[in-house]
Scaffold this motif. Structure first.
Motif, PDB file in Angstrom:
ATOM      1  N   LYS A 175       0.622  -1.120   0.046  1.00 25.46           N
ATOM      2  CA  LYS A 175       0.055  -0.088  -0.075  1.00 25.46           C
ATOM      3  C   LYS A 175       0.801   1.317  -0.026  1.00 25.46           C
ATOM      4  CE  LYS A 175      -4.537  -1.402   1.897  1.00 25.46           C
ATOM      5  NZ  LYS A 175      -5.761  -1.111   2.679  1.00 25.46           N
ATOM      6  N   ASP A 176       1.824   1.281   0.668  1.00 22.23           N
ATOM      7  CA  ASP A 176       2.874   2.459   0.611  1.00 22.23           C
ATOM      8  C   ASP A 176       3.393   2.552  -0.768  1.00 22.23           C
ATOM      9  OD1 ASP A 176       2.483   3.162   3.208  1.00 22.23           O
ATOM     10  OD2 ASP A 176       4.193   1.938   3.941  1.00 22.23           O
ATOM     11  N   ARG A 205       0.771   4.377  -2.735  1.00 24.74           N
ATOM     12  CA  ARG A 205       0.325   5.445  -2.228  1.00 24.74           C
ATOM     13  C   ARG A 205       1.228   6.473  -2.873  1.00 24.74           C
ATOM     14  NH1 ARG A 205      -0.517   3.136   3.121  1.00 24.74           N
ATOM     15  NH2 ARG A 205      -2.614   3.346   3.487  1.00 24.74           N
ATOM     16  N   LYS A 220       0.240   9.350  -5.794  1.00 22.49           N
ATOM     17  CA  LYS A 220       0.816  10.715  -5.460  1.00 22.49           C
ATOM     18  C   LYS A 220       1.244  11.260  -6.516  1.00 22.49           C
ATOM     19  CE  LYS A 220       1.080  10.499  -0.420  1.00 22.49           C
ATOM     20  NZ  LYS A 220       2.213  10.724   0.656  1.00 22.49           N
ATOM     21  N   LEU A 263      -6.222   8.554  -2.521  1.00 21.54           N
ATOM     22  CA  LEU A 263      -5.155   8.356  -3.475  1.00 21.54           C
ATOM     23  C   LEU A 263      -5.857   7.604  -4.467  1.00 21.54           C
ATOM     24  CD1 LEU A 263      -2.361   8.202  -0.721  1.00 21.54           C
ATOM     25  CD2 LEU A 263      -2.571   9.818  -2.725  1.00 21.54           C
ATOM     26  N   TYR A 313      -4.144   7.922   3.197  1.00 25.49           N
ATOM     27  CA  TYR A 313      -2.760   8.141   3.730  1.00 25.49           C
ATOM     28  C   TYR A 313      -2.426   7.323   4.667  1.00 25.49           C
ATOM     29  CZ  TYR A 313      -3.359  12.412   0.692  1.00 25.49           C
ATOM     30  OH  TYR A 313      -3.653  13.360  -0.340  1.00 25.49           O
TER      31      TYR A 313
END
Length: 192
Positions: free
Chosen positions: A2-3, A6, A10, A115, A126
């Protein structure tokens, strides 16, 4: 996983700019007003960075006589407080938040930042969980606003994630109430 997503979204949002973004933000605002014009109390995030713009939407809703509240983080939770342009303060997270008393009354529509969002209506936020905790106990319509490229099935929701009731974007208004493919999602349009 997931990071990484993200970061990816972005970057995608960052490079979606100029006239395309202005047209998309205008259409999103039009969709919100057309769909929820009969509602009175809105909790809306105050956009920053490359998020879908809410500042003009906030002004538009206020001009229509609607009450607008913004989220404020208090500890691990989020509360709603009435919007006042002169009463905003940057939080430790860099987000403008309202300073007034927390509102405990009825919220009709919650406009959530995202996102990305999957076809089941779960948003990739986030990572703080503030919206999920707030949405869990709310009876308001849970709406996400974003751009069509943010609709993806690259992630699975977690057990604590709360689904949106509706996604509003430039091209469509989709209600992700049943699992559908991304291709079908763009054609799942709510009739006005």
């Amino acid at each position: 996983m997931k990071d990484e997503l993200r970061y990816k979204y972005k970057i995608k949002r960052k490079y979606f700019q100029h006239s395309r973004r202005e047209v998309a933000d205008g259409a999103i605002s039009d969709n919100v007003v057309a769909l929820f014009g009969d509602k009175n109390n809105f909790l809306i995030y105050y956009s920053f960075g490359s998020e879908a713009d809410t500042k003009k939407l906030i002004d538009r809703l206020i001009s229509l006589g609607k009450r607008v509240f913004l989220p404020r983080v208090e500890g691990k939770n989020m509360v709603a407080a009435e919007y006042c342009a002169e009463g905003l303060k940057k939080s430790a997270l860099g987000v403008c938040e309202p300073q007034g008393q927390a509102y405990e009354g009825q919220i009709d529509v919650i406009i959530c930042p995202l996102l990305a969002v999957n076809s089941r209506g779960y948003r990739l936020g986030y990572g703080g969980g503030y919206y999920d905790r707030y949405l869990k106990n709310s009876t308001a319509v849970k709406a996400g606003i974003g751009y069509d490229f943010q609709l993806t099935d690259e992630f699975e929701e977690d057990g604590w994630d709360e689904p949106l009731d509706i996604l509003l974007s430039l091209i469509h208004i989709s209600e992700p109430t049943t699992p559908i493919s991304i291709a079908e999602a763009v054609f799942c349009v709510k009739k006005k």
